[in-house]
Design a protein around this motif. Structure first.
Motif, PDB file in Angstrom:
ATOM      1  N   ASP A 129       0.836  -1.198   0.000  1.00  0.00           N
ATOM      2  CA  ASP A 129       0.000   0.000   0.000  1.00  0.00           C
ATOM      3  C   ASP A 129       0.874   1.252   0.000  1.00  0.00           C
ATOM      4  OD1 ASP A 129      -1.451   2.206   1.874  1.00  0.00           O
ATOM      5  OD2 ASP A 129      -2.927   1.109   0.682  1.00  0.00           O
ATOM      6  N   ALA A 130       0.668   2.133  -0.986  1.00  0.00           N
ATOM      7  CA  ALA A 130       1.533   3.300  -1.169  1.00  0.00           C
ATOM      8  C   ALA A 130       1.378   4.319  -0.047  1.00  0.00           C
ATOM      9  CB  ALA A 130       1.250   3.956  -2.517  1.00  0.00           C
ATOM     10  N   SER A 131       0.137   4.589   0.345  1.00  0.00           N
ATOM     11  CA  SER A 131      -0.113   5.592   1.373  1.00  0.00           C
ATOM     12  C   SER A 131       0.482   5.170   2.714  1.00  0.00           C
ATOM     13  CB  SER A 131      -1.620   5.826   1.525  1.00  0.00           C
ATOM     14  OG  SER A 131      -1.888   6.732   2.570  1.00  0.00           O
ATOM     15  N   LEU A 132       0.238   3.930   3.098  1.00  0.00           N
ATOM     16  CA  LEU A 132       0.772   3.420   4.360  1.00  0.00           C
ATOM     17  C   LEU A 132       2.299   3.369   4.311  1.00  0.00           C
ATOM     18  CD1 LEU A 132       0.514   2.167   7.139  1.00  0.00           C
ATOM     19  CD2 LEU A 132       0.033  -0.041   6.054  1.00  0.00           C
ATOM     20  N   ASP A 161      -4.870   3.590   8.443  1.00  0.00           N
ATOM     21  CA  ASP A 161      -3.471   3.590   8.015  1.00  0.00           C
ATOM     22  C   ASP A 161      -2.574   4.185   9.091  1.00  0.00           C
ATOM     23  OD1 ASP A 161      -4.107   2.438   5.627  1.00  0.00           O
ATOM     24  OD2 ASP A 161      -4.068   4.293   4.464  1.00  0.00           O
ATOM     25  N   THR A 162      -3.058   5.255   9.710  1.00  0.00           N
ATOM     26  CA  THR A 162      -2.281   5.885  10.771  1.00  0.00           C
ATOM     27  C   THR A 162      -2.069   4.920  11.927  1.00  0.00           C
ATOM     28  OG1 THR A 162      -3.171   8.064  10.189  1.00  0.00           O
ATOM     29  CG2 THR A 162      -2.170   7.832  12.374  1.00  0.00           C
ATOM     30  N   ALA A 163      -3.147   4.237  12.340  1.00  0.00           N
ATOM     31  CA  ALA A 163      -3.052   3.296  13.457  1.00  0.00           C
ATOM     32  C   ALA A 163      -2.123   2.134  13.127  1.00  0.00           C
ATOM     33  CB  ALA A 163      -4.441   2.774  13.813  1.00  0.00           C
ATOM     34  N   ILE A 164      -2.253   1.587  11.913  1.00  0.00           N
ATOM     35  CA  ILE A 164      -1.391   0.474  11.510  1.00  0.00           C
ATOM     36  C   ILE A 164       0.065   0.924  11.442  1.00  0.00           C
ATOM     37  CG2 ILE A 164      -0.820  -1.102   9.625  1.00  0.00           C
ATOM     38  CD1 ILE A 164      -3.785  -1.277   8.993  1.00  0.00           C
ATOM     39  N   GLY A 165       0.286   2.132  10.889  1.00  0.00           N
ATOM     40  CA  GLY A 165       1.650   2.649  10.796  1.00  0.00           C
ATOM     41  C   GLY A 165       2.296   2.795  12.159  1.00  0.00           C
ATOM     42  N   VAL A 166       1.544   3.324  13.108  1.00  0.00           N
ATOM     43  CA  VAL A 166       2.060   3.472  14.471  1.00  0.00           C
ATOM     44  C   VAL A 166       2.383   2.109  15.067  1.00  0.00           C
ATOM     45  CG1 VAL A 166       1.435   4.152  16.822  1.00  0.00           C
ATOM     46  CG2 VAL A 166       0.943   5.690  14.904  1.00  0.00           C
ATOM     47  N   GLY A 167       1.487   1.142  14.858  1.00  0.00           N
ATOM     48  CA  GLY A 167       1.717  -0.195  15.392  1.00  0.00           C
ATOM     49  C   GLY A 167       2.941  -0.864  14.796  1.00  0.00           C
ATOM     50  N   LEU A 168       3.116  -0.724  13.477  1.00  0.00           N
ATOM     51  CA  LEU A 168       4.272  -1.326  12.808  1.00  0.00           C
ATOM     52  C   LEU A 168       5.581  -0.707  13.291  1.00  0.00           C
ATOM     53  CD1 LEU A 168       2.968  -1.601   9.123  1.00  0.00           C
ATOM     54  CD2 LEU A 168       3.403  -3.475  10.711  1.00  0.00           C
ATOM     55  N   ILE A 169       5.594   0.608  13.402  1.00  0.00           N
ATOM     56  CA  ILE A 169       6.797   1.290  13.875  1.00  0.00           C
ATOM     57  C   ILE A 169       7.133   0.853  15.301  1.00  0.00           C
ATOM     58  CG2 ILE A 169       7.633   3.538  14.692  1.00  0.00           C
ATOM     59  CD1 ILE A 169       8.063   3.304  11.769  1.00  0.00           C
ATOM     60  N   ALA A 170       6.111   0.747  16.134  1.00  0.00           N
ATOM     61  CA  ALA A 170       6.335   0.324  17.524  1.00  0.00           C
ATOM     62  C   ALA A 170       6.906  -1.092  17.571  1.00  0.00           C
ATOM     63  CB  ALA A 170       5.029   0.402  18.312  1.00  0.00           C
ATOM     64  N   LYS A 318      -3.575  -7.263   8.797  1.00  0.00           N
ATOM     65  CA  LYS A 318      -3.748  -6.141   7.871  1.00  0.00           C
ATOM     66  C   LYS A 318      -2.476  -5.617   7.211  1.00  0.00           C
ATOM     67  CE  LYS A 318      -7.713  -4.408  10.511  1.00  0.00           C
ATOM     68  NZ  LYS A 318      -8.275  -3.243  11.234  1.00  0.00           N
ATOM     69  N   ALA A 319      -1.313  -6.006   7.685  1.00  0.00           N
ATOM     70  CA  ALA A 319      -0.154  -5.230   7.246  1.00  0.00           C
ATOM     71  C   ALA A 319       1.102  -6.056   6.998  1.00  0.00           C
ATOM     72  CB  ALA A 319       0.139  -4.153   8.292  1.00  0.00           C
ATOM     73  N   MET A 320       0.968  -7.241   6.435  1.00  0.00           N
ATOM     74  CA  MET A 320       2.144  -8.076   6.246  1.00  0.00           C
ATOM     75  C   MET A 320       3.129  -7.486   5.229  1.00  0.00           C
ATOM     76  SD  MET A 320       1.927 -10.241   8.509  1.00  0.00           S
ATOM     77  CE  MET A 320       3.415 -11.107   8.037  1.00  0.00           C
ATOM     78  N   LEU A 321       2.623  -7.026   4.075  1.00  0.00           N
ATOM     79  CA  LEU A 321       3.517  -6.457   3.067  1.00  0.00           C
ATOM     80  C   LEU A 321       4.189  -5.162   3.549  1.00  0.00           C
ATOM     81  CD1 LEU A 321       1.786  -7.086  -0.386  1.00  0.00           C
ATOM     82  CD2 LEU A 321       3.933  -8.045   0.469  1.00  0.00           C
ATOM     83  N   PRO A 322       3.419  -4.205   4.108  1.00  0.00           N
ATOM     84  CA  PRO A 322       4.076  -3.021   4.662  1.00  0.00           C
ATOM     85  C   PRO A 322       5.079  -3.367   5.768  1.00  0.00           C
ATOM     86  CG  PRO A 322       1.754  -2.592   4.362  1.00  0.00           C
ATOM     87  CD  PRO A 322       1.948  -4.052   4.108  1.00  0.00           C
ATOM     88  N   LEU A 323       4.775  -4.389   6.558  1.00  0.00           N
ATOM     89  CA  LEU A 323       5.711  -4.823   7.593  1.00  0.00           C
ATOM     90  C   LEU A 323       7.011  -5.327   6.966  1.00  0.00           C
ATOM     91  CD1 LEU A 323       6.500  -5.558  10.478  1.00  0.00           C
ATOM     92  CD2 LEU A 323       5.234  -7.712  10.209  1.00  0.00           C
ATOM     93  N   LEU A 324       6.895  -6.059   5.877  1.00  0.00           N
ATOM     94  CA  LEU A 324       8.076  -6.543   5.177  1.00  0.00           C
ATOM     95  C   LEU A 324       8.899  -5.380   4.633  1.00  0.00           C
ATOM     96  CD1 LEU A 324       9.753  -8.873   4.033  1.00  0.00           C
ATOM     97  CD2 LEU A 324       8.202  -8.906   2.056  1.00  0.00           C
ATOM     98  N   VAL A 325       8.221  -4.401   4.018  1.00  0.00           N
ATOM     99  CA  VAL A 325       8.906  -3.221   3.487  1.00  0.00           C
ATOM    100  C   VAL A 325       9.631  -2.475   4.600  1.00  0.00           C
ATOM    101  CG1 VAL A 325       8.543  -0.950   2.448  1.00  0.00           C
ATOM    102  CG2 VAL A 325       7.371  -2.957   1.513  1.00  0.00           C
ATOM    103  N   LEU A 326       8.942  -2.264   5.701  1.00  0.00           N
ATOM    104  CA  LEU A 326       9.534  -1.554   6.836  1.00  0.00           C
ATOM    105  C   LEU A 326      10.741  -2.307   7.392  1.00  0.00           C
ATOM    106  CD1 LEU A 326       9.548   0.639   9.038  1.00  0.00           C
ATOM    107  CD2 LEU A 326       7.803  -0.692  10.251  1.00  0.00           C
ATOM    108  N   SER A 327      10.628  -3.613   7.501  1.00  0.00           N
ATOM    109  CA  SER A 327      11.716  -4.423   8.055  1.00  0.00           C
ATOM    110  C   SER A 327      12.951  -4.371   7.167  1.00  0.00           C
ATOM    111  CB  SER A 327      11.255  -5.872   8.236  1.00  0.00           C
ATOM    112  OG  SER A 327      10.162  -5.952   9.120  1.00  0.00           O
TER     113      SER A 327
END
Length: 341
Positions: A129-132, A161-170, A318-327
């Motif tokens: 997801d581009a926005s996330l 998206d904001t909530a998921i982003g905060v959770g992933l960063i944490a 909800k966020a496996m791909l963004p989690l992979l990108v972040l990691s």
């Protein structure tokens, strides 16, 4: 205002006050438990901050977020953290700041630019997801959840998206911060280098404090100095985003940029600690030691608040791909900054 309305408002205010008090007490109890766990064999290598955060994360996965005391938990994670950072300025030597500050700021700029552009590029490759992913790039480069919360109104991001982003960063920041503490004794870095590395690579101020604290006060001071440079860059970045959104016709007219005032407090106490205490005012060592202990305990309470925000279930759904990108971005950032320290 009639009597019924007054009583309703009073009851609501009292309820919010009790939520805040009990939430703060909860983070205090977890912090004390973290200190206790730190006394057990093996756990003393990572320190009480990491121990307290581990207990908070474990609690969240087993029993869920303590909604009844959310106000107090958020107060610890945000306000108490910032208060601790301001107090910690008393331990920072401004001569070191003058000598290293510009170099650190340049490194901070590099971290921010790399994190944003590489995360967005990688998200396109992985079709995440581009926005996330943009939120995650900003959070990684600047100051984690605080940066995501600050730019979300500017980017018209969805609340989800904001909530998921905060959770992933944490989650990701916590994992790497704990890994830093575990690996530190075997790294070919001085304490000062280790502190700088933590400050220019980890996500949250709390994560930098968690990772750098076991290396000593000087390492923690340098780590916070490097990290606070990234926090300061949130201001020009926000204005850049506002200009970009305006050109694309997507800007919100009610969007505001919150200045990180605690950064000013940190620098002010640094000046006092460097040029006033010990030169013009004699401060007993017992008082400075007491302030240092209080500061560490406040940081530990903030770790608890951060840990309670980590939900493995929500991230898995909800966020496996963004989690992979972040990691992947985080690993490469950590590796690159390690080579430059």
């Amino acid at each position: 205002m009639n009597s019924h309305t007054q009583h309703t408002k009073l009851f609501s205010n009292r309820g919010r006050l009790f939520q805040r008090i009990f939430g703060i007490v909860l983070t205090m109890l977890f912090a004390l438990a973290g200190y206790g766990l730190n006394e057990l064999p093996g756990f003393h290598y990572v320190g009480p901050l990491a121990c307290a955060m581990f207990l908070a994360i474990l609690y969240r996965q087993l029993w869920g977020y303590p909604e009844a005391v959310r106000l107090g938990v958020e107060f610890s994670a945000k306000k108490i953290l910032r208060g601790a950072i301001v107090l910690f300025g008393l331990k920072l030597n401004m001569d070191v700041v003058i000598h290293h500050g510009l170099g650190l700021l340049l490194r901070d700029v590099g971290t921010v630019v790399f994190s944003i552009f590489f995360t967005v590029w990688l998200a396109k490759r992985f079709k995440a997801d581009a926005s996330l992913s943009l939120l995650l790039g900003i959070g990684t480069g600047v100051c984690g959840a605080a940066a995501i919360a600050a730019v979300s109104p500017l980017l018209k991001s969805k609340d989800e998206d904001t909530a998921i982003g905060v959770g992933l960063i944490a989650l990701v920041g916590t994992v790497f911060a704990i890994l830093f503490t575990v690996l530190r004794p075997w790294l070919p870095l001085t304490d000062m280098q280790y502190g700088i590395w933590s400050g220019i690579s980890l996500h949250e101020i709390a994560h930098v404090a968690l990772a750098a604290a076991p290396a000593g006060q000087d390492a923690l001071a340098m780590g916070l100095l490097a990290k606070l440079g990234r926090v300061f860059l949130l201001i020009p970045l926000s204005f850049v985003l506002m200009v970009w959104m305006k050109r694309t016709g997507k800007i919100r007219t009610d969007a505001k940029v919150e200045f990180p005032w605690f950064l000013i407090g940190f620098m002010a106490t640094s000046i006092v600690g460097s040029y006033v205490f010990g030169k013009y005012i004699v401060v007993p060592s017992s008082l400075t030691n007491g302030i240092s202990q209080v500061t560490t305990f406040m940081l530990t309470m903030a770790m608890v608040g951060m840990g309670l925000n980590v939900s493995f279930k929500a991230l898995r759904e909800k966020a496996m791909l963004p989690l992979l990108v972040l990691s992947v971005t985080s690993i490469i950032l950590i590796g690159l900054t390690f080579l430059t320290v």
